[in-house]
Design an enzyme around this catalytic site. Structure first.
Site, PDB file in Angstrom:
ATOM      1  N   ARG A   1      -5.985   8.884  -1.835  1.00 23.39           N
ATOM      2  CA  ARG A   1      -4.753   9.368  -1.215  1.00 23.39           C
ATOM      3  C   ARG A   1      -4.364  10.700  -1.850  1.00 23.39           C
ATOM      4  O   ARG A   1      -4.857  11.068  -2.909  1.00 23.39           O
ATOM      5  CB  ARG A   1      -3.607   8.340  -1.271  1.00 23.39           C
ATOM      6  CG  ARG A   1      -3.437   7.495  -2.487  1.00 23.39           C
ATOM      7  CD  ARG A   1      -3.147   8.239  -3.744  1.00 23.39           C
ATOM      8  NE  ARG A   1      -1.983   9.111  -3.634  1.00 23.39           N
ATOM      9  CZ  ARG A   1      -1.742  10.155  -4.400  1.00 23.39           C
ATOM     10  NH1 ARG A   1      -2.594  10.499  -5.362  1.00 23.39           N
ATOM     11  NH2 ARG A   1      -0.674  10.893  -4.259  1.00 23.39           N
ATOM     12  N   GLY A   2      -3.435  11.403  -1.165  1.00 26.04           N
ATOM     13  CA  GLY A   2      -3.079  12.763  -1.581  1.00 26.04           C
ATOM     14  C   GLY A   2      -3.673  13.720  -0.546  1.00 26.04           C
ATOM     15  O   GLY A   2      -4.862  13.615  -0.219  1.00 26.04           O
ATOM     16  N   ALA A   3      -2.831  14.633  -0.035  1.00 26.22           N
ATOM     17  CA  ALA A   3      -3.224  15.422   1.141  1.00 26.22           C
ATOM     18  C   ALA A   3      -4.541  16.196   0.971  1.00 26.22           C
ATOM     19  O   ALA A   3      -5.443  16.082   1.813  1.00 26.22           O
ATOM     20  CB  ALA A   3      -2.070  16.356   1.526  1.00 26.22           C
TER      21      ALA A   3
ATOM     22  N   ARG B   1      -4.604   8.628   8.804  1.00 26.57           N
ATOM     23  CA  ARG B   1      -3.259   8.870   8.255  1.00 26.57           C
ATOM     24  C   ARG B   1      -2.671  10.079   9.005  1.00 26.57           C
ATOM     25  O   ARG B   1      -3.283  11.147   9.026  1.00 26.57           O
ATOM     26  CB  ARG B   1      -3.307   9.138   6.739  1.00 26.57           C
ATOM     27  CG  ARG B   1      -3.723   7.900   5.954  1.00 26.57           C
ATOM     28  CD  ARG B   1      -3.334   7.983   4.494  1.00 26.57           C
ATOM     29  NE  ARG B   1      -1.910   7.799   4.301  1.00 26.57           N
ATOM     30  CZ  ARG B   1      -1.286   8.064   3.151  1.00 26.57           C
ATOM     31  NH1 ARG B   1      -1.945   8.535   2.125  1.00 26.57           N
ATOM     32  NH2 ARG B   1       0.009   7.862   3.021  1.00 26.57           N
TER      33      ARG B   1
ATOM     34  N   GLN C   1       3.153   5.690  -6.958  1.00 27.56           N
ATOM     35  CA  GLN C   1       2.151   6.701  -7.334  1.00 27.56           C
ATOM     36  C   GLN C   1       2.569   7.460  -8.590  1.00 27.56           C
ATOM     37  O   GLN C   1       1.724   7.919  -9.350  1.00 27.56           O
ATOM     38  CB  GLN C   1       1.933   7.708  -6.192  1.00 27.56           C
ATOM     39  CG  GLN C   1       1.203   7.145  -4.985  1.00 27.56           C
ATOM     40  CD  GLN C   1       2.178   6.682  -3.928  1.00 27.56           C
ATOM     41  OE1 GLN C   1       3.261   6.204  -4.245  1.00 27.56           O
ATOM     42  NE2 GLN C   1       1.801   6.799  -2.680  1.00 27.56           N
TER      43      GLN C   1
ATOM     44  N   ASP D   1       2.609  17.382   2.177  1.00 27.28           N
ATOM     45  CA  ASP D   1       1.587  16.849   3.081  1.00 27.28           C
ATOM     46  C   ASP D   1       1.476  17.675   4.354  1.00 27.28           C
ATOM     47  O   ASP D   1       0.445  17.662   5.022  1.00 27.28           O
ATOM     48  CB  ASP D   1       1.885  15.387   3.426  1.00 27.28           C
ATOM     49  CG  ASP D   1       1.561  14.517   2.227  1.00 27.28           C
ATOM     50  OD1 ASP D   1       2.405  14.416   1.325  1.00 27.28           O
ATOM     51  OD2 ASP D   1       0.433  13.991   2.182  1.00 27.28           O
TER      52      ASP D   1
ATOM     53  N   ASN E   1       6.841  15.485   2.469  1.00 23.53           N
ATOM     54  CA  ASN E   1       6.201  14.974   1.246  1.00 23.53           C
ATOM     55  C   ASN E   1       6.644  13.523   1.091  1.00 23.53           C
ATOM     56  O   ASN E   1       7.418  12.995   1.899  1.00 23.53           O
ATOM     57  CB  ASN E   1       6.597  15.836   0.039  1.00 23.53           C
ATOM     58  CG  ASN E   1       5.755  15.525  -1.180  1.00 23.53           C
ATOM     59  OD1 ASN E   1       4.532  15.506  -1.109  1.00 23.53           O
ATOM     60  ND2 ASN E   1       6.387  15.246  -2.304  1.00 23.53           N
ATOM     61  N   LYS E   2       6.159  12.875   0.061  1.00 22.50           N
ATOM     62  CA  LYS E   2       6.422  11.452  -0.151  1.00 22.50           C
ATOM     63  C   LYS E   2       7.906  11.122   0.016  1.00 22.50           C
ATOM     64  O   LYS E   2       8.764  11.877  -0.436  1.00 22.50           O
ATOM     65  CB  LYS E   2       5.931  11.085  -1.560  1.00 22.50           C
ATOM     66  CG  LYS E   2       6.088   9.650  -1.976  1.00 22.50           C
ATOM     67  CD  LYS E   2       5.506   8.642  -1.017  1.00 22.50           C
ATOM     68  CE  LYS E   2       4.079   8.876  -0.626  1.00 22.50           C
ATOM     69  NZ  LYS E   2       3.621   8.038   0.506  1.00 22.50           N
TER      70      LYS E   2
END
Ligand code: MRU
Length: 367
Positions: free
Chosen positions: A54-56, A95, A208, A249, A259-260
């Protein structure tokens, strides 16, 4: 980045094993550093959907390898290019919020579309996945170099006291293959001997921050403290935060940034307390097609169990526990959008710019 004495990336490809790509299973950290071998587009789809990776930026690079692996495994397919177009849609659907994924897949489509010979298609797609990955690593390194100037300015103002940085989610090397986005300037500052300290939001529901950012920073020896997600505002009011650094993201051409989930509330608190709020991102996270982040960025909704169930280690035993009454209705939005008006600036591999259309589009034209 180093884990113990060994250098790691969160994804890597060895040309001696052309049918596989290796990744760190981020779902097991910080308890276990397990390497997984992915050898098909389906493996890649599941690894992204289920958050093994995970993570853009890293999911963009992995999707690029997913496209290549499909071609590699189907070299005799008479309808290879047509089927690759379907695989492109399939991987993009894993995603929806991070635009890096679609960007990486579209670049693969540009690589194979003009070709007909299958060996040439496979070679071009392998080269594209490798160069995309290396470009993301270089972008992260340069984000660190540009972003550290902000921390150096703060160090001068603080005259030898610690610079307190607040970050949300994990925007370090796990999320970006190497270095990081929001954490790249922090690692660079630490290497240059600046006194930095990071407040790490736990980042519910998947934690995270607690699990990945704390692990990364502790491995690197960077002073850091874990805080509950809602603590940032209080710390800002007490003068204990000098700068907020987050990742992105998807950033619109006008500077709105997804973002998150929870990032927006940090930006509001930062504005109320006059604290600079910077977003660090490679240009692969910019979506120049859209202008209004609140209306146009698709926000992923994830399974309720991410909120209702907590997981962790208890005396060497991995456990999952339910923390809510049975039949609890749940909404699990994975991202939110911070409007450009709350963002002090964007730190990219091409330099630091304002979160506005003129500067973003000017920067995109630069190279
Ligand atoms: O759901 P995740 O863990 O993939 O979300 C990741 C983030 O929100 C990061 O901050 C973002 O991808 C930028 S990372 C370089």
């Amino acid at each position: 980045m180093k884990v113990g004495n060994e250098n790691y990336r969160s994804l890597w490809f060895d040309p001696a094993h052309p049918g596989e790509v290796k990744v760190i299973d981020q779902r097991l950290l910080p308890w276990e550093l397990r390497i997984e071998v992915l050898s098909s587009a389906e493996d890649v789809y599941l690894a992204i959907r289920d958050m093994m990776v995970r993570g853009a930026p890293v999911i963009g690079a992995l999707a690029s390898f997913g496209m290549y692996l499909y071609a590699f495994n189907h070299s005799t397919d008479l309808h290879l290019k047509e089927n690759l177009d379907h695989i492109a849609e399939y991987l993009i659907s894993s995603r929806p919020t991070a635009v890096n994924l679609a960007h990486a897949v579209h670049r693969q489509q540009e690589a194979y579309t003009p070709l007909d010979d299958h060996d040439r298609i496979i070679g071009a797609m392998r080269d594209e996945a490798v160069s995309f990955t290396e470009a993301e690593v270089e972008a992260s390194r340069r984000i660190g170099e540009h972003g550290v100037t902000l921390l150096e300015e703060l160090a001068e103002q603080k005259k030898g006291q610690h610079i307190n940085i607040l970050t949300h989610c994990n925007a370090g090397w796990l999320a970006t293959i190497d270095y990081g986005t929001a954490l790249a300037p922090v690692y660079e500052a630490f290497l240059r001997g600046l006194k930095v300290h990071v407040w790490v939001d736990e980042t519910r529901p998947r934690n995270q921050g607690a699990r990945l950012t704390m692990w990364e920073l502790q491995e690197a020896g960077v002073p850091c403290t874990l805080i509950a997600d809602n603590t940032g505002g209080h710390l800002m009011q007490q003068g204990l935060v000098d700068i907020v650094l987050t990742g992105s993201d998807r950033t619109t051409r006008t500077g709105d940034t997804a973002n998150k989930i929870g990032t927006y509330l940090k930006a509001l608190a930062a504005r109320d307390n006059n604290i600079p709020f910077y977003v660090a991102l490679p240009v692969s996270s910019i979506d120049p097609e859209i202008s209004n982040g609140m209306l146009e960025i698709p926000i992923e909704e994830r399974p309720p169990t991410e909120i209702t169930v907590m997981e962790g280690m208890w005396h060497d035993e991995y456990r999952k526990v339910n923390i809510v009454p049975e039949e609890t209705p749940v909404s699990n939005y994975a991202f939110d959008v911070t409007p450009a008006s709350l963002i002090t600036g964007l730190i990219t591999e091409r330099g630091i710019c304002g979160a506005n259309e003129e500067e973003i589009m000017g920067m995109l034209k630069d190279e």
